[in-house]
Write an enzyme that holds these catalytic residues in place. Structure first.
Site: not given
Length: 327
Positions: A117-121
């Site tokens: 998952l992306d850092i902001n997800t």
């Protein structure tokens, strides 16, 4: 028939695997670290020190690392993790950002993520101790649906979202069919629910940007049959062995070449049995009567002896036998 040759089936050879994979499956370290141990001459198989990780081992081989016997392969385990926003999904970050592995509970064994998952997800991230399972579940061919809740700035109609069911091509990259539903509009934002099976890099954000939307919050709420539900942010919950076996099935387990934990009687009660002994089911037979012997079937206790004046009661067994004689 004369001249006909009968071919006997060839016995299956013991399944072999790369030494780095075998070490990783024991829970000692990752495959990459296992390859480094081999290169440093710290791994031996059947008394011979290895000098290359391009070596396969069979189930009966004796493996030592730093002179100590390698532990047996651990059963495959799976955890649900509610990833907070602001953490990167990697073991080491060159930029020094906080990683999920720095925030996981200390009592967890060595685990790896199934996808990223992306850092902001934020939201559901699956963790496992088995690389074979991770690779199989990451494949688009496995077909597990990843579902997301999305908040994005801008406006969109359901008709435009429905067009994503046929897939979309953006800057030469083809994205497969996507399920998308417009849930509500909130000020300048829209809330969407999206489901996809491929999991390409930044797929949700890229597709919505092509529709004129800018994602400002992204939450994964499910991965295949596993759901985030009310798992607290930052919390980890292990999937029960019986549930893991049921959801993976034989086909996926074989494809991943994994060792599933054996179900226990407590985890797999008999179908149709009530969990509380003696508790009657709606419309069912009553449980054992007070004072019945252990193991007596519900509603099948001994018949009470008929009360007669002036003589002893006859044995219940004989009464039962006499009752069943044909008339």
């Amino acid at each position: 028939m004369p001249g006909k040759t009968t071919h006997q089936p060839t016995p299956a050879a013991p399944e072999r695997e790369r030494i780095a994979k075998r070490i990783a499956r024991s829970g000692l370290c990752s495959r990459r670290d296992a390859e480094r141990l081999v290169a440093e001459g710290r791994v031996a198989v059947n008394g011979k020190v290895l000098d290359t990780p391009a070596f396969t081992v069979a189930p009966g081989d004796t493996i030592t690392v730093n002179g100590a016997p390698l532990a047996e392969v651990e059963p495959t385990r799976l955890w649900l993790y509610h990833k907070p926003a602001g953490l990167v999904t990697t073991t080491r970050d060159p930029q020094g950002r906080a990683t999920i592995f720095e925030r996981l509970p200390r009592d967890l064994p060595r685990v790896m993520t199934i996808g990223r998952l992306d850092i902001n997800t934020e939201g559901l991230l699956l963790l496992t101790n088995d690389g074979g399972l991770a690779r199989v579940l990451e494949l688009p061919a496995t077909g597990w649906l990843r579902r997301y809740r999305v908040r994005a700035h801008g406006g969109v109609t359901q008709d435009k979202l429905d067009a994503l069911k046929d897939g979309i091509t953006i800057e030469g990259v083809r994205y497969g069919p996507i399920e998308a539903t417009l849930d509500r509009t909130q000020g300048g934002n829209v809330w969407l629910t999206m489901g996809l099976r491929e999991g390409k890099y930044r797929e949700v954000k890229t597709i919505l940007e092509a529709l004129g939307l800018k994602v400002n919050r992204l939450i994964r709420v499910s991965f295949g049959p596993f759901m985030l539900r009310d798992l607290a942010v930052g919390a980890v919950e292990e999937v029960k062995p019986r549930v893991l076996r049921d959801q993976l099935g034989v086909k996926l387990a074989r494809a991943a070449n994994i060792t599933l934990p054996e179900p226990t009687k407590a985890a797999a009660p008999q179908r149709g049995r009530d969990s509380k002994q003696g508790a009657p089911k709606p419309g069912g037979k009553p449980g054992p009567k007070p004072g019945a012997k252990p193991g007596a079937k519900p509603g099948r206790g001994p018949r009470p002896a008929a009360a007669k004046t002036g003589g002893p009661a006859k044995p219940a067994g004989k009464q039962h036998a006499r009752r069943r004689r044909p008339v």
